[in-house]
Design an enzyme around this catalytic site. Sequence first.
Site, PDB file in Angstrom:
ATOM      1  N   LYS A   1      10.443  27.210 -48.433  1.00 12.96           N
ATOM      2  CA  LYS A   1      11.298  28.330 -48.036  1.00 12.96           C
ATOM      3  C   LYS A   1      12.234  28.711 -49.176  1.00 12.96           C
ATOM      4  O   LYS A   1      12.735  27.852 -49.915  1.00 12.96           O
ATOM      5  CB  LYS A   1      12.101  27.933 -46.797  1.00 12.96           C
ATOM      6  CG  LYS A   1      12.942  29.057 -46.193  1.00 12.96           C
ATOM      7  CD  LYS A   1      13.604  28.585 -44.909  1.00 12.96           C
ATOM      8  CE  LYS A   1      14.426  29.681 -44.241  1.00 12.96           C
ATOM      9  NZ  LYS A   1      15.009  29.239 -42.956  1.00 12.96           N
TER      10      LYS A   1
ATOM     11  N   SER B   1      14.675  31.703 -38.953  1.00  8.71           N
ATOM     12  CA  SER B   1      14.662  32.417 -40.211  1.00  8.71           C
ATOM     13  C   SER B   1      13.513  32.040 -41.146  1.00  8.71           C
ATOM     14  O   SER B   1      13.288  32.694 -42.169  1.00  8.71           O
ATOM     15  CB  SER B   1      15.988  32.185 -40.943  1.00  8.71           C
ATOM     16  OG  SER B   1      16.164  30.806 -41.244  1.00  8.71           O
TER      17      SER B   1
ATOM     18  N   SER C   1      15.460  27.746 -36.529  1.00  6.54           N
ATOM     19  CA  SER C   1      14.707  28.477 -37.549  1.00  6.54           C
ATOM     20  C   SER C   1      13.409  27.837 -37.996  1.00  6.54           C
ATOM     21  O   SER C   1      12.640  28.455 -38.721  1.00  6.54           O
ATOM     22  CB  SER C   1      15.593  28.735 -38.769  1.00  6.54           C
ATOM     23  OG  SER C   1      16.593  29.667 -38.454  1.00  6.54           O
TER      24      SER C   1
END
Length: 468
Positions: free
Chosen positions: A85, A162, A186
């Site tokens: 990420k 997210s 997330s």
Amino acid sequence: MDAVASADITGLSATALSEKIAARKLSPVDAVDAYLARIAAKEPKLQAYVAVYGDDARLAAEAAHKAIRAGHAVGPLHGVPIALKDLIEIEGKIVTGGCGAWRNRVATRTATLARHLIAQGMIVLGKTHTVQFAMGGWGTNTQFGTPWNPWDPKQKRTPGGSSSGSAVAVAAGLAPWAIGSDTGGSVRLPASWCGLTGLKTTIGRISTYAVLPLSTTFDTLGPMCRSVDDTALLYQAMKSADPNDPRTLHAPPDDPMPTLRRGIRGLRLARMPDSERQVVQPDVLDAYDKSLAQLGDLGAEIVSIKLPFAFADLTRAVGRIISPEAYAFLHDLVDDDGTPLDEDVRPRVTVGKKTTASEYVEALQLREDLKQKFATAMSGIDALLTPTTTSVALLLDDVDQSGTPAHFTRFGNFLDLCALALPNGFSASGLPTSLQVVCRGYDEAMALRIGWAFQEATDWHLRRPPEI
């Protein structure tokens, strides 16, 4: 490499991929080439990656190939690709945190997690998209683009956030597995909507050093995978004691492997209170009820529980901690109206400016109080089961950015628990549903054990989205 051989490689589970590479039946070079070819073909539409490290990955794969052939493999994951990420810093690489103002922000250090995975021979394919500052559960980003949920090839739907890019990359076969972060859901929200297995780890399990922060009280990192087998393997690889993150020095030892396949006969698993059922979409509720029945058939005792809170109340309480902590990190950006930001995200951060010190401290005190009350409610119970999300993935045009999809996930962060999201069915329109297994803090082994038993008896995790 021909297209068929490439598809065969990217269709392998991460566990199978690692076994073939370790047994010298597959070269890391071929594995990396297969993933880079698929990324090149699919990425223009999917938008899972914000940066692809093709040249670096090929060099690392060549080195891994030679080391393994020479008998110098550094471990069972040597040569296995992974996606990270875009919050996780790697020295010399740009890390944007999903923010246009940070498009050229070059990291001057490497996250402990990234260093630890690379030291085990893993090969970073690239960085995946994130909601700006990791502050949002829908998965949208107006500055860098919203990754395309591959389960609907015709219309854009919420990928979940997210960790949106990591979820889309794994679901669409652009990475065998990926790392996400979880501050309020997330990892689990995108796992739910993209049909993946995702683990929210307990604070202190995984170092967050050199990972762009949102809320130091809640920030955690976790694996996003296609199965519990893969999740347990990557979770083991992620853990390390890190002096740069002192919380990792006090986490109790944990190895999920000895109990992973033990089964769940005799375990006591709690269903969510009936009052929570009314907020859940019918298809999701039906999949949830069938999952409980399946776990009961496997020998678990499904029991009722009286919780000392409503999930919605804790969703709001989490916000009273996340927003002021986020504002403390980001006030220079969000207070400058001239700084271009995602205008869906800016208001979420600026709420923290209005949070008083007493409100913040009261929320922290409530957290400690409810931790104790929840522990009492869970006495004699091994896990609490809920849907991961109240609905399947929404059309982007139907999203209300003032709300959150984290109804069932935020309480896990608030109470410092661990939780596993598992695919458990499909809606009538063919979109994945998800079961959440919530366990006590530092009991990831139990969550994975329950998840493994469920996946051993079902095949939802083996389904793949249509080709885009």
